[in-house]
Design a protein around this motif. Structure first.
Motif, PDB file in Angstrom:
ATOM      1  N   LEU A  41       0.861  -1.184   0.000  1.00 19.33           N
ATOM      2  CA  LEU A  41       0.000   0.000   0.000  1.00 19.33           C
ATOM      3  C   LEU A  41       0.893   1.228   0.000  1.00 19.33           C
ATOM      4  N   CYS A  58     -10.247  -3.791   6.751  1.00 19.96           N
ATOM      5  CA  CYS A  58      -9.419  -4.853   6.146  1.00 19.96           C
ATOM      6  C   CYS A  58      -9.906  -6.240   6.580  1.00 19.96           C
ATOM      7  N   PRO A  59     -10.316  -7.087   5.615  1.00 20.50           N
ATOM      8  CA  PRO A  59     -10.825  -8.402   5.985  1.00 20.50           C
ATOM      9  C   PRO A  59      -9.725  -9.442   6.219  1.00 20.50           C
ATOM     10  N   GLU A  60      -8.467  -9.076   5.953  1.00 18.23           N
ATOM     11  CA  GLU A  60      -7.380 -10.060   6.013  1.00 18.23           C
ATOM     12  C   GLU A  60      -6.377  -9.784   7.122  1.00 18.23           C
ATOM     13  N   ALA A  62      -4.393  -7.485   7.340  1.00 19.75           N
ATOM     14  CA  ALA A  62      -3.127  -6.972   6.802  1.00 19.75           C
ATOM     15  C   ALA A  62      -2.792  -5.629   7.448  1.00 19.75           C
ATOM     16  N   LEU A  63      -3.831  -4.880   7.816  1.00 20.10           N
ATOM     17  CA  LEU A  63      -3.625  -3.605   8.501  1.00 20.10           C
ATOM     18  C   LEU A  63      -3.916  -3.780   9.983  1.00 20.10           C
ATOM     19  N   PHE A  74       1.313  -2.670   8.757  1.00 20.34           N
ATOM     20  CA  PHE A  74       0.895  -3.384   7.550  1.00 20.34           C
ATOM     21  C   PHE A  74       1.731  -4.655   7.397  1.00 20.34           C
ATOM     22  N   ASN A  78      -0.343 -10.721   4.091  1.00 17.34           N
ATOM     23  CA  ASN A  78      -1.794 -10.917   4.242  1.00 17.34           C
ATOM     24  C   ASN A  78      -2.626 -10.139   3.227  1.00 17.34           C
ATOM     25  N   CYS A  79      -2.013  -9.157   2.594  1.00 18.20           N
ATOM     26  CA  CYS A  79      -2.804  -8.255   1.737  1.00 18.20           C
ATOM     27  C   CYS A  79      -3.173  -8.928   0.416  1.00 18.20           C
ATOM     28  N   VAL A  80      -4.480  -8.976   0.136  1.00 21.74           N
ATOM     29  CA  VAL A  80      -4.967  -9.577  -1.113  1.00 21.74           C
ATOM     30  C   VAL A  80      -5.304  -8.493  -2.145  1.00 21.74           C
ATOM     31  N   GLN A  81      -4.971  -7.227  -1.824  1.00 23.49           N
ATOM     32  CA  GLN A  81      -5.198  -6.102  -2.748  1.00 23.49           C
ATOM     33  C   GLN A  81      -6.677  -5.938  -3.123  1.00 23.49           C
ATOM     34  N   CYS A  82      -7.552  -6.185  -2.147  1.00 22.40           N
ATOM     35  CA  CYS A  82      -8.989  -6.070  -2.429  1.00 22.40           C
ATOM     36  C   CYS A  82      -9.423  -4.612  -2.587  1.00 22.40           C
ATOM     37  N   GLY A  83      -8.666  -3.686  -1.999  1.00 25.11           N
ATOM     38  CA  GLY A  83      -8.967  -2.266  -2.157  1.00 25.11           C
ATOM     39  C   GLY A  83     -10.004  -1.721  -1.180  1.00 25.11           C
ATOM     40  N   LEU A  84     -10.477  -2.543  -0.239  1.00 22.73           N
ATOM     41  CA  LEU A  84     -11.490  -2.054   0.708  1.00 22.73           C
ATOM     42  C   LEU A  84     -10.953  -0.900   1.557  1.00 22.73           C
ATOM     43  N   CYS A  85      -9.688  -1.006   1.948  1.00 26.07           N
ATOM     44  CA  CYS A  85      -9.096   0.069   2.759  1.00 26.07           C
ATOM     45  C   CYS A  85      -9.031   1.367   1.952  1.00 26.07           C
ATOM     46  N   LEU A  96      -3.265   1.249  -3.875  1.00 30.78           N
ATOM     47  CA  LEU A  96      -2.718  -0.107  -4.012  1.00 30.78           C
ATOM     48  C   LEU A  96      -1.412  -0.054  -4.800  1.00 30.78           C
TER      49      LEU A  96
HETATM   50  S1  SF4 Z   1      -6.128  -4.011   0.042  1.00 31.86           S
HETATM   51 FE1  SF4 Z   1      -7.614  -5.324   1.169  1.00 31.86          FE
HETATM   52  S2  SF4 Z   1      -6.333  -6.871   2.157  1.00 31.86           S
HETATM   53 FE2  SF4 Z   1      -4.948  -5.251   1.500  1.00 31.86          FE
HETATM   54  S3  SF4 Z   1      -4.749  -3.934   3.328  1.00 31.86           S
HETATM   55 FE3  SF4 Z   1      -6.402  -3.082   2.061  1.00 31.86          FE
HETATM   56  S4  SF4 Z   1      -8.284  -4.000   2.879  1.00 31.86           S
HETATM   57 FE4  SF4 Z   1      -6.562  -5.224   3.637  1.00 31.86          FE
END
Ligand code: SF4
Ligand code: SF4
Length: 180
Positions: A41, A58-60, A62-63, A74, A78-85, A96
């Motif tokens: 990130l 963050c669902p994983e 990672a944060l 961070f 663990n980061c799957v790059q979902c972009g929710l953050c 990202l």
């Molecule tokens: S991109 Fe997804 S998995 Fe990665 S830090 Fe953000 S919320 Fe968490």
């Protein structure tokens, strides 16, 4: 060594391939295309207010925060790059950065690292750290002209939750319900 969790199996495969890689030295990072499931990130520290909304999103895991001080951590593995953050951040401070980070033989991506940290504010009564200097100073500036936050009330904003309550109930000049 297949794991029930696909991501853990993929990590084992990556560790194995990294250990067997003929290219030496191994590059520190391999850039990946957008929408890849590995990456870092980028944070604009000038915009981040340390609200920690991204940690909750963050669902994983990672944060993460640091219960001892204002810090955003961070763990790249663990980061799957979902972009929710990124979409959750109210300050638009995150972006990202897809990549496969191989520093320290792939060990660095497994360790939490500090993305951003701030100086905590010290309670003016007891010295206990709480919040951040930036947040409290910003609040004091914004509320300085407000009629409800003059004199002792403004000073109370500089105190931790405990000292604020004690000050409110021991201040002889405070209006009491029995006086009304
Ligand atoms: S991109 Fe997804 S998995 Fe990665 S830090 Fe953000 S919320 Fe968490
Ligand atoms: S990156 Fe955004 S959501 Fe995360 S702590 Fe900073 S301001 Fe809050």
């Amino acid at each position: 060594a297949v794991q029930a969790d696909k991501r853990a199996t993929l990590d084992l495969a990556l560790d194995h391939l990294l250990a067997q890689a003929p290219a030496r030295p191994v590059p520190e990072a391999i850039a990946l295309p957008a929408a890849s499931p590995f990456g870092s990130l980028q944070i604009d520290t000038g915009k981040c207010t340390m609200c920690l909304s991204c940690v909750g999103a963050c669902p994983e895991s990672a944060l993460g925060d640091n219960p001892e001080r204002p810090q955003l951590r961070f763990t790249e593995k663990n980061c799957v790059q979902c972009g929710l953050c990124v979409v959750t951040c109210p300050e638009d401070a995150l972006a990202l950065a897809p990549r496969l980070w191989l520093a320290d033989s792939g060990k660095a991506r497994k360790q939490p690292r500090v993305l951003h940290e701030m100086q905590p504010w010290a309670c003016v009564k007891c010295g206990k750290p709480f919040g951040t200097q930036k947040a409290i100073e910003g609040m004091l500036t914004k509320l300085a002209g407000h009629s409800m936050f003059q004199g002792a009330a403004l000073e109370r904003l500089k105190m931790c939750g405990d000292c604020r309550v004690i000050d409110l109930h021991t201040n002889p000049n405070e209006v009491k319900i029995t006086d009304l």
